[in-house]
Design a protein around this motif. Structure first.
Motif, PDB file in Angstrom:
ATOM      1  N   ALA A  94      -2.874  11.687  10.738  1.00  0.00           N
ATOM      2  CA  ALA A  94      -2.664  10.460  11.516  1.00  0.00           C
ATOM      3  C   ALA A  94      -1.583   9.595  10.878  1.00  0.00           C
ATOM      4  O   ALA A  94      -0.759   8.985  11.583  1.00  0.00           O
ATOM      5  CB  ALA A  94      -3.978   9.681  11.612  1.00  0.00           C
ATOM      6  N   TYR A  95      -1.586   9.539   9.552  1.00  0.00           N
ATOM      7  CA  TYR A  95      -0.562   8.753   8.866  1.00  0.00           C
ATOM      8  C   TYR A  95       0.824   9.356   9.096  1.00  0.00           C
ATOM      9  O   TYR A  95       1.787   8.626   9.361  1.00  0.00           O
ATOM     10  CB  TYR A  95      -0.850   8.678   7.364  1.00  0.00           C
ATOM     11  CG  TYR A  95       0.270   7.996   6.608  1.00  0.00           C
ATOM     12  CD1 TYR A  95       0.432   6.615   6.671  1.00  0.00           C
ATOM     13  CD2 TYR A  95       1.196   8.737   5.871  1.00  0.00           C
ATOM     14  CE1 TYR A  95       1.475   5.990   6.011  1.00  0.00           C
ATOM     15  CE2 TYR A  95       2.239   8.116   5.205  1.00  0.00           C
ATOM     16  CZ  TYR A  95       2.371   6.739   5.282  1.00  0.00           C
ATOM     17  OH  TYR A  95       3.422   6.121   4.649  1.00  0.00           O
ATOM     18  N   GLU A 126      -5.727  -0.710   9.778  1.00  0.00           N
ATOM     19  CA  GLU A 126      -6.889   0.100  10.139  1.00  0.00           C
ATOM     20  C   GLU A 126      -6.867   1.448   9.418  1.00  0.00           C
ATOM     21  O   GLU A 126      -7.902   1.923   8.941  1.00  0.00           O
ATOM     22  CB  GLU A 126      -6.911   0.310  11.658  1.00  0.00           C
ATOM     23  CG  GLU A 126      -7.205  -0.957  12.456  1.00  0.00           C
ATOM     24  CD  GLU A 126      -6.960  -0.774  13.941  1.00  0.00           C
ATOM     25  OE1 GLU A 126      -6.611   0.374  14.339  1.00  0.00           O
ATOM     26  OE2 GLU A 126      -7.119  -1.753  14.699  1.00  0.00           O
ATOM     27  N   LEU A 127      -5.689   2.053   9.331  1.00  0.00           N
ATOM     28  CA  LEU A 127      -5.570   3.341   8.651  1.00  0.00           C
ATOM     29  C   LEU A 127      -5.860   3.195   7.159  1.00  0.00           C
ATOM     30  O   LEU A 127      -6.518   4.048   6.550  1.00  0.00           O
ATOM     31  CB  LEU A 127      -4.167   3.913   8.872  1.00  0.00           C
ATOM     32  CG  LEU A 127      -3.911   5.340   8.388  1.00  0.00           C
ATOM     33  CD1 LEU A 127      -4.901   6.313   9.017  1.00  0.00           C
ATOM     34  CD2 LEU A 127      -2.483   5.763   8.739  1.00  0.00           C
ATOM     35  N   ASP A 157      -7.787   0.892   5.812  1.00  0.00           N
ATOM     36  CA  ASP A 157      -9.227   0.649   5.678  1.00  0.00           C
ATOM     37  C   ASP A 157     -10.013   1.952   5.777  1.00  0.00           C
ATOM     38  O   ASP A 157     -10.963   2.185   5.019  1.00  0.00           O
ATOM     39  CB  ASP A 157      -9.706  -0.324   6.754  1.00  0.00           C
ATOM     40  CG  ASP A 157      -9.379  -1.775   6.428  1.00  0.00           C
ATOM     41  OD1 ASP A 157      -9.175  -2.081   5.233  1.00  0.00           O
ATOM     42  OD2 ASP A 157      -9.324  -2.607   7.360  1.00  0.00           O
ATOM     43  N   GLU A 158      -9.635   2.807   6.726  1.00  0.00           N
ATOM     44  CA  GLU A 158     -10.325   4.087   6.878  1.00  0.00           C
ATOM     45  C   GLU A 158     -10.113   4.976   5.649  1.00  0.00           C
ATOM     46  O   GLU A 158     -11.024   5.704   5.224  1.00  0.00           O
ATOM     47  CB  GLU A 158      -9.829   4.800   8.134  1.00  0.00           C
ATOM     48  CG  GLU A 158     -10.257   4.143   9.439  1.00  0.00           C
ATOM     49  CD  GLU A 158      -9.794   4.944  10.646  1.00  0.00           C
ATOM     50  OE1 GLU A 158     -10.370   6.015  10.925  1.00  0.00           O
ATOM     51  OE2 GLU A 158      -8.828   4.504  11.308  1.00  0.00           O
ATOM     52  N   THR A 159      -8.910   4.916   5.083  1.00  0.00           N
ATOM     53  CA  THR A 159      -8.629   5.689   3.864  1.00  0.00           C
ATOM     54  C   THR A 159      -9.503   5.200   2.723  1.00  0.00           C
ATOM     55  O   THR A 159     -10.077   6.003   1.965  1.00  0.00           O
ATOM     56  CB  THR A 159      -7.142   5.562   3.490  1.00  0.00           C
ATOM     57  OG1 THR A 159      -6.339   6.102   4.563  1.00  0.00           O
ATOM     58  CG2 THR A 159      -6.835   6.329   2.208  1.00  0.00           C
ATOM     59  N   TRP A 160      -9.609   3.896   2.580  1.00  0.00           N
ATOM     60  CA  TRP A 160     -10.457   3.339   1.526  1.00  0.00           C
ATOM     61  C   TRP A 160     -11.917   3.762   1.718  1.00  0.00           C
ATOM     62  O   TRP A 160     -12.601   4.129   0.759  1.00  0.00           O
ATOM     63  CB  TRP A 160     -10.344   1.814   1.519  1.00  0.00           C
ATOM     64  CG  TRP A 160     -11.368   1.166   0.636  1.00  0.00           C
ATOM     65  CD1 TRP A 160     -12.522   0.535   1.031  1.00  0.00           C
ATOM     66  CD2 TRP A 160     -11.372   1.128  -0.787  1.00  0.00           C
ATOM     67  NE1 TRP A 160     -13.222   0.097  -0.060  1.00  0.00           N
ATOM     68  CE2 TRP A 160     -12.541   0.449  -1.195  1.00  0.00           C
ATOM     69  CE3 TRP A 160     -10.490   1.595  -1.765  1.00  0.00           C
ATOM     70  CZ2 TRP A 160     -12.860   0.231  -2.528  1.00  0.00           C
ATOM     71  CZ3 TRP A 160     -10.797   1.382  -3.104  1.00  0.00           C
ATOM     72  CH2 TRP A 160     -11.963   0.708  -3.475  1.00  0.00           C
ATOM     73  N   GLU A 161     -12.390   3.711   2.945  1.00  0.00           N
ATOM     74  CA  GLU A 161     -13.791   4.049   3.219  1.00  0.00           C
ATOM     75  C   GLU A 161     -14.105   5.502   2.860  1.00  0.00           C
ATOM     76  O   GLU A 161     -15.153   5.790   2.262  1.00  0.00           O
ATOM     77  CB  GLU A 161     -14.106   3.782   4.696  1.00  0.00           C
ATOM     78  CG  GLU A 161     -14.151   2.302   5.056  1.00  0.00           C
ATOM     79  CD  GLU A 161     -14.222   2.068   6.549  1.00  0.00           C
ATOM     80  OE1 GLU A 161     -14.306   3.072   7.298  1.00  0.00           O
ATOM     81  OE2 GLU A 161     -14.188   0.893   6.981  1.00  0.00           O
TER      82      GLU A 161
END
Length: 357
Positions: free
Chosen positions: A282-283, A252-253, A255-259
């Motif tokens: 968060a990471y 999920e992290l 994916d959010e980074t990619w977005e």
């Protein structure tokens, strides 16, 4: 002394296996100078890496001094490389090398996946040479990057998904910190897929944004050469999360980074940069939790490594004696009192604390 403002150095950054070599090779073909000699092409990158050998060797040396890997997932690794690259002698060394390269051309392209760890060092060197620094961050879906590394570089820990987990975490760490390190600078984010589909659009946009004379005045013969150089078939790995075993929280992290990086490629806004800051925090929190869970494993491995080192060095107490080589079943047949006398005779009498351990 102020050097001519026509000096430009373009740093191609981002995770390895994300199209950085294709971008560097394209800029080189259009007339930017890649310092020689270059790293030789191989089966993992048949079109060439576009990496100056001197730069790769320098970064490998600095990473070793920092105890940091090329794809390091640890947030604190940035502090370690920052300390190493802050050395005055290193800065002078890089500045002198860069100055020599500008004697061969006013527009340089420097690419190496390790460069992300030392962007401050290079920016300072470029400033001292009177050159303008620009940054191209290549974007490729994390699953493709990790899948490509698994395919061409092998797994870390055969028979497990540890390699995929570590590489996914390293991708998040490197991409978020690269965004932070290039913030406020002349920069662009380019999708690898866009480069393969129609390289002219993103590359000529870079030429205008970075004021690159070689790109803006490219001849038809150079453009034709780039068309021959870029090979869409080299995008040989197109994996998805179904092909890569990664824990849900990390997935999920990632994916959010990619977005958010995809969004920055379209609109490099303050809001998107702030989102990157949130994801980076968060990471770091997630990584700290993972370290806490794995602490016992780390300690056990350190003890095992230390014991092995002592055995190899022949340290006292680490070499197996003749008694140790006698099978336990045979030793057990010796009466306890006799065993105690034997231990005392050879200086290996056990204490009461050892007996309870």
């Amino acid at each position: 002394m102020t050097e001519p403002t026509s000096r430009r150095v373009v740093f191609v950054v981002g995770s390895g296996r994300s199209g950085t070599s294709t971008m560097a090779g394209t800029l080189r073909t259009l007339g930017l100078h890649v310092p020689q000699p270059e790293v030789v092409a191989d089966a993992t990158n048949p079109k060439g890496f576009g990496e100056p050998r001197w730069v790769v060797d320098l970064h490998a040396e600095l990473l070793a001094r920092s105890n940091v890997q090329v794809s390091d997932a640890r947030p604190r690794a940035w502090l370690d490389t920052g300390t190493t690259s802050g050395d005055h002698a290193t800065r002078e060394r890089v500045t002198a090398w860069l100055e020599r390269q500008f004697e061969l051309g006013d527009e340089l392209v420097i690419k190496d996946p390790r460069a992300a760890w030392f962007l401050g060092l290079w920016r300072a060197a470029a400033d001292r040479c009177g050159a303008t620094s620009s940054y191209v961050t290549m974007l490729r879906p994390v699953t493709e990057v990790v899948g490509s590394k698994q395919t061409y570089y092998g797994r870390m820990g055969a028979g497990s998904d540890q390699g995929a987990v570590t590489r996914t975490a390293a991708w998040v760490n490197i991409m978020l910190h690269t965004e932070r390190a290039t913030r406020g600078q002349q920069r662009a984010f380019v999708h690898y897929g866009d480069l393969l589909e129609d390289w002219t659009q993103p590359v000529f946009a870079l030429g205008e944004a970075f004021d690159l004379a070689a790109v803006k005045t490219a001849m038809a013969v150079d453009i034709a050469e780039v068309h021959r150089f870029i090979d869409p078939s080299l995008r040989r790995v197109t994996m998805t999360w179904d092909d890569i075993g990664v824990p849900a929280r990390l997935r999920e992290l990632a994916d959010e980074t990619w977005e958010v990086l995809d969004a920055i490629a379209r609109d490099d806004s303050t809001a998107h940069q702030e989102r990157c800051d949130q994801l980076r925090a968060a990471y770091s929190e997630q990584y700290a939790e993972a370290e806490a869970f794995a602490h016992s494993t780390v300690v056990a491995q350190r003890r095992a490594a230390a014991a092995e080192a002592r055995r190899e060095a022949g340290a006292p107490g680490e070499t197996r004696s003749g008694a140790d080589r006698v099978p336990h079943a045979v030793r057990a047949m010796v009466p306890p009192a006799a065993r105690q006398k034997l231990r005392k005779a050879i200086g290996r009498e056990r204490s009461s604390q050892q007996d309870r351990a």
